[in-house]
Write an enzyme that holds these catalytic residues in place. Structure first.
Site, PDB file in Angstrom:
ATOM      1  N   ASP A 150      -3.251  12.981   0.912  1.00  0.00           N
ATOM      2  CA  ASP A 150      -4.046  12.293  -0.105  1.00  0.00           C
ATOM      3  C   ASP A 150      -4.101  13.115  -1.394  1.00  0.00           C
ATOM      4  OD1 ASP A 150      -5.660  10.370  -1.213  1.00  0.00           O
ATOM      5  OD2 ASP A 150      -7.473  10.947  -0.129  1.00  0.00           O
ATOM      6  N   GLY A 163      -2.194  10.627  -6.628  1.00  0.00           N
ATOM      7  CA  GLY A 163      -2.573   9.979  -7.890  1.00  0.00           C
ATOM      8  C   GLY A 163      -3.384  10.912  -8.774  1.00  0.00           C
ATOM      9  N   SER A 175      -1.409   0.080   6.040  1.00  0.00           N
ATOM     10  CA  SER A 175      -1.337  -1.384   5.934  1.00  0.00           C
ATOM     11  C   SER A 175      -2.216  -1.874   4.787  1.00  0.00           C
ATOM     12  CB  SER A 175      -1.717  -2.046   7.267  1.00  0.00           C
ATOM     13  OG  SER A 175      -2.779  -1.380   7.881  1.00  0.00           O
ATOM     14  N   ASN A 224      -2.301  -0.179   1.850  1.00  0.00           N
ATOM     15  CA  ASN A 224      -1.679   0.254   0.586  1.00  0.00           C
ATOM     16  C   ASN A 224      -0.957  -0.883  -0.154  1.00  0.00           C
ATOM     17  OD1 ASN A 224      -0.828   3.643   1.701  1.00  0.00           O
ATOM     18  ND2 ASN A 224      -2.621   2.912   0.576  1.00  0.00           N
TER      19      ASN A 224
HETATM   20  C1  FPP Z   1      -2.205   9.151  -1.145  1.00  0.00           C
HETATM   21  O1  FPP Z   1      -2.367   9.576  -2.470  1.00  0.00           O
HETATM   22  C2  FPP Z   1      -0.808   9.100  -0.768  1.00  0.00           C
HETATM   23  C3  FPP Z   1      -0.134   7.959  -0.442  1.00  0.00           C
HETATM   24  C4  FPP Z   1      -0.744   6.630  -0.464  1.00  0.00           C
HETATM   25  C5  FPP Z   1       1.273   7.955  -0.075  1.00  0.00           C
HETATM   26  C6  FPP Z   1       1.834   9.225   0.468  1.00  0.00           C
HETATM   27  C7  FPP Z   1       3.274   9.198   0.217  1.00  0.00           C
HETATM   28  C8  FPP Z   1       4.078  10.245  -0.071  1.00  0.00           C
HETATM   29  C9  FPP Z   1       3.614  11.640  -0.033  1.00  0.00           C
HETATM   30  C10 FPP Z   1       5.482  10.034  -0.438  1.00  0.00           C
HETATM   31  C11 FPP Z   1       6.299   9.211   0.505  1.00  0.00           C
HETATM   32  C12 FPP Z   1       6.321   9.695   1.911  1.00  0.00           C
HETATM   33  C13 FPP Z   1       7.438   9.929   2.646  1.00  0.00           C
HETATM   34  C14 FPP Z   1       7.317  10.239   4.109  1.00  0.00           C
HETATM   35  C15 FPP Z   1       8.778   9.903   2.069  1.00  0.00           C
HETATM   36  P1  FPP Z   1      -3.171   8.625  -3.463  1.00  0.00           P
HETATM   37  O2  FPP Z   1      -2.179   7.859  -4.250  1.00  0.00           O
HETATM   38  O3  FPP Z   1      -4.147   7.784  -2.709  1.00  0.00           O
HETATM   39  O4  FPP Z   1      -3.903   9.672  -4.353  1.00  0.00           O
HETATM   40  P2  FPP Z   1      -5.315   9.486  -5.086  1.00  0.00           P
HETATM   41  O5  FPP Z   1      -6.342   9.322  -3.990  1.00  0.00           O
HETATM   42  O6  FPP Z   1      -5.471  10.755  -5.837  1.00  0.00           O
HETATM   43  O7  FPP Z   1      -5.213   8.287  -5.953  1.00  0.00           O
END
Ligand code: FPP
Length: 247
Positions: free
Chosen positions: A18, A21, A64, A66
């Site tokens: 996490d 973003g 699911s 996202n």
């Molecule tokens: C959460 O950060 C992260 C995700 C929703 C996706 C995680 C994906 C990756 C690390 C890349 C792809 C993975 C692989 C296995 C190739 P967020 O976007 O919710 O961050 P925030 O809470 O700061 O907005």
């Protein structure tokens, strides 16, 4: 399936990656830049886990829920997964990594489904660390699917309704055959499970780290493992002689 590993050496580590973003926003970059930086940490985490002797590493790559994100971000995450499987699979295979994917296979693009199936098939006989990619995964959805399988198996006579027990459920969730996670790590300071491994994490330790996923380097991983090593796991039993505990 309950792990029998001593607290000091987890057999199965699960990670909620996490903070991509926020990492990007703090640098004035689009959120997608955070996900790209996050992929680098995925590579590093697999290596670090393998070196640390961990048998299973589960990564929450796409939930699911996202799909509710802006279309551009979803599309970028799909692109990153495609890129990761295409670019890294040969190397993971060379490094004896076994890939397993959990989550609902319906409603994902056919080419991604094919890539994930191919990754599992090609690495099935590898004997090194198992990288479990949770993709289009939600624990409640997984439990609903498991309940449906149980009903089907009862109706077809494979399973006796009176014999439904915890093992019968464990055998029908997506992680069937994989030991429960000893520890669930979540980066970014958030302290919740977010529909991740609700069945499997019943006795897992939780380690919440303030660092954002794109900053989760080898040192941060070892910090989390050290925190886990200091925990005492009791599985509902008692601690030191004479001290009754409830969890
Ligand atoms: C959460 O950060 C992260 C995700 C929703 C996706 C995680 C994906 C990756 C690390 C890349 C792809 C993975 C692989 C296995 C190739 P967020 O976007 O919710 O961050 P925030 O809470 O700061 O907005």
């Amino acid at each position: 399936m309950q792990s029998e590993a001593p607290t000091s050496s987890p057999r199965h580590v699960a990670i909620i990656m996490d903070g991509n973003g926020r990492w990007a926003e703090a640098r004035g970059l689009p959120r997608t830049a955070g996900h790209r930086a996050g992929v680098e940490r995925v590579r590093e985490a697999v290596r670090t886990a393998a070196e640390a002797g961990i048998d299973y590493l589960t990564l929450f790559a796409f939930s699911s829920e996202n799909w509710r994100r802006p279309e551009e971000e979803v599309s970028d995450l799909m692109g990153l997964l495609r890129f990761f499987i295409r670019k890294d699979l040969a190397e993971l295979h060379r490094e004896n990594v076994r890939v397993k994917v959990i989550g609902c296979r319906q409603s994902i693009q056919p080419d991604i489904r094919a890539l994930l199936i191919d990754a599992e098939d090609r690495t099935r006989d590898n004997t090194g660390i198992t990288l479990v990619i949770a993709f289009n995964y939600g624990a409640r959805d997984e439990l609903v699917r498991a309940a449906r399988k149980i009903v089907q198996d009862v109706q077809s006579g494979v399973l006796d309704a009176a014999a439904i027990d915890e093992a019968a459920v464990s055998a029908r969730v997506d992680t069937a055959g994989i030991p429960d996670p000893d520890v669930v790590i979540r980066t970014s300071g958030e302290q919740r499970l977010s529909n991740f491994l609700l069945w499997q994490a019943a006795y897992s330790e939780f380690v919440f780290l303030p660092c954002l996923w794109p900053d989760f380097d080898r040192a941060a991983f070892h910090e989390a493992l050290a925190e886990y090593a200091g925990r005492e796991r009791r599985f509902g039993a008692v601690s030191a002689p004479g001290i009754a505990v409830g969890s």
